[in-house]
Design an enzyme around this catalytic site. Structure first.
Site, PDB file in Angstrom:
ATOM      1  N   GLU A   3       2.979  -2.986   2.179  1.00 30.58           N
ATOM      2  CA  GLU A   3       4.205  -3.186   1.410  1.00 30.58           C
ATOM      3  C   GLU A   3       4.177  -2.357   0.126  1.00 30.58           C
ATOM      4  OE1 GLU A   3       5.654  -4.691  -2.177  1.00 30.58           O
ATOM      5  OE2 GLU A   3       4.059  -6.011  -1.442  1.00 30.58           O
ATOM      6  N   ARG A  36      -5.088  -2.968  -3.428  1.00 35.89           N
ATOM      7  CA  ARG A  36      -4.892  -4.231  -4.146  1.00 35.89           C
ATOM      8  C   ARG A  36      -5.595  -4.135  -5.490  1.00 35.89           C
ATOM      9  NH1 ARG A  36      -2.949  -8.996  -2.504  1.00 35.89           N
ATOM     10  NH2 ARG A  36      -3.033  -8.382  -0.319  1.00 35.89           N
ATOM     11  N   ARG A  94       0.170   2.082  -3.906  1.00 30.72           N
ATOM     12  CA  ARG A  94       0.154   2.313  -2.457  1.00 30.72           C
ATOM     13  C   ARG A  94       0.989   3.536  -2.079  1.00 30.72           C
ATOM     14  NH1 ARG A  94       0.796  -4.029  -0.528  1.00 30.72           N
ATOM     15  NH2 ARG A  94      -1.208  -4.720  -1.367  1.00 30.72           N
ATOM     16  N   ARG A 144      -2.299  -8.189 -12.449  1.00 30.67           N
ATOM     17  CA  ARG A 144      -2.419  -9.371 -11.585  1.00 30.67           C
ATOM     18  C   ARG A 144      -3.890  -9.681 -11.345  1.00 30.67           C
ATOM     19  NH1 ARG A 144       2.261  -8.092  -6.985  1.00 30.67           N
ATOM     20  NH2 ARG A 144       3.967  -7.799  -8.495  1.00 30.67           N
TER      21      ARG A 144
END
Length: 421
Positions: free
Chosen positions: A347, A275, A389, A260
């Site tokens: 998340e 991220r 994560r 991404r």
């Protein structure tokens, strides 16, 4: 993709639901194009009818030896043919623009989805870990333990790419294989290792294109895209197929690295594994019937929760508001794991019911058991789980004052390592 018939029959109701997601959404242009398309179709069909009748009349006149009248009618038929071709070109342009308008519209939020702006906490699991020392960030822990090396990753690629080494590489692979196997053996998923690259049509079906092209890594020479999530691939597994209701639900689990662009602002809270441009993920995907899709969503959420519970990690379950839903989602429930050093939840799994939104784009239907016209399936997806994560949470929630990390029992048994030092 939304059903144009539904929009046509209840434009105000559809618009009201869409504006729960985005108050600026308008259906004016779409409805204008839809009306124009129907009018063009009516005109083309009328002219074709006239053309067919004229052709029959020409044949009759020629049989009767009335060549002069036949020639005059043939000239009119040529005019009709040119007019039909011009209208068909215009119709093609209108249909293309109408499809673009439909593709740009997000899914309708389910009635149970809150308006926002805040997510709703549904429940928590486990106790939030308490420390009698200042907990370290996973970046510090990973560096001191020699299992994460972001500096060398940046040398090889760029910032926001990971490099796992030593026990870190073993831990990452162990996590992935354990989760993948658990979903197959315990939850009955069909295992899939799909291509990492996919074509433009696949991303249109899943919902990333055309609206979110800037978020994807593109290979222009081949017009292929790196997958941001295996959902994009699994949503195309039965494209243009008619399944049997007896086959449903179909449940697939896939492993892929994910890519991404993650354009935007980077802050201290987003560093390390929080991220990334590249990360690993085990993805769950369901094809099911409309009648059972929301029961299946709860089951999918439970399958993802099992991972966190077996790892003994504290987490919470949240319901996303309408304005925070992904383009293709009608309802999304997030699993958020606690990271002590940041003092906040992140998340690790988004579990979504897309209803028939992707199925309409991909023409994926099933034939009802009792017979009748094929219906569109409902598709669901959820991370089961993403490791980045999750890896951070394992380090941070299980750290000790000396900087060592006690591994969850299930991973310690697989690795033969109880403590990372």
């Amino acid at each position: 993709m939304l059903d144009i018939q539904r929009i046509r029959e209840d434009p105000e109701g559809v618009l009201a639901r869409l504006r729960r997601r985005d108050p600026s959404i308008s259906l004016d242009r779409l409805l204008e194009l839809d009306a124009k398309r129907r009018e063009l179709i009516r005109r083309v069909e009328s002219l074709r009818h006239e053309q067919n009748r004229g052709s029959e009349e020409v044949a009759r006149l020629q049989r009767d030896g009335r060549k002069g009248e036949a020639q005059a009618l043939i000239a009119r038929l040529r005019e009709l043919s040119a007019e039909i071709k011009a209208l068909e070109r215009e119709l093609g342009e209108v249909q293309g623009e109408l499809r673009a308008e439909l593709l740009a519209l997000p899914n309708l939020p389910h009635d149970s989805v809150p308006p926002g702006p805040e997510k709703v906490v549904l429940r928590e699991w486990g106790e939030r870990p308490a420390f009698d020392f200042e907990p370290k960030n996973h970046v510090e822990l990973g560096r001191s333990l020699g299992i994460l090396d972001f500096e060398r990753a940046a040398t090889i690629a760029a910032a926001r790419f990971p490099l796992y080494r030593g026990a870190g590489a073993l831990l990452e692979l162990s996590l992935l294989s354990w989760m993948f196997e658990l979903h197959v053996r315990q939850h009955g998923y069909i295992p899939v290792l799909p291509p990492i690259l996919a074509n433009r049509r696949s991303f249109e079906v899943s919902g990333q294109l055309p609206k979110f092209a800037d978020e994807l890594y593109h290979c222009p020479a081949d017009d292929l895209f790196l997958n941001p999530t295996a959902e994009s691939l699994l949503a195309n597994l039965h494209r243009d197929e008619i399944l049997s209701e007896d086959e449903l639900p179909l449940r697939y689990v896939a492993y892929t690295p994910c890519f991404r662009r993650e354009a935007g602002t980077w802050g201290e809270a987003q560093r390390g594994l929080i991220r990334m441009h590249q990360f690993n993920k085990v993805e769950l995907f369901h094809y099911t019937t409309p009648e059972r899709s929301y029961a299946d969503l709860e089951e999918l959420i439970g399958h993802a929760e099992v991972i966190l519970q077996r790892l003994g990690l504290h987490y919470r379950v949240t319901l996303l508001p309408a304005d925070d839903l992904a383009h293709q989602s009608a309802k999304t429930v997030d699993l958020e794991v606690w990271l002590p050093a940041q003092g906040r939840y992140y998340e690790v799994s988004s579990c979504s019911n897309c209803e028939d939104f992707q199925a309409r784009r991909g023409n994926i239907r099933y034939r009802p058991r009792g017979g009748g016209k094929p219906r569109f399936v409902h598709t669901l997806n959820g991370s089961g789980l993403a490791t980045s994560r999750l890896f951070a949470a394992i380090l941070e929630q299980n750290q000790r004052p000396d900087g060592s990390v006690v591994l969850p029992e299930v991973l310690a048994e697989r690795l033969g390592i109880g403590v990372l030092r």
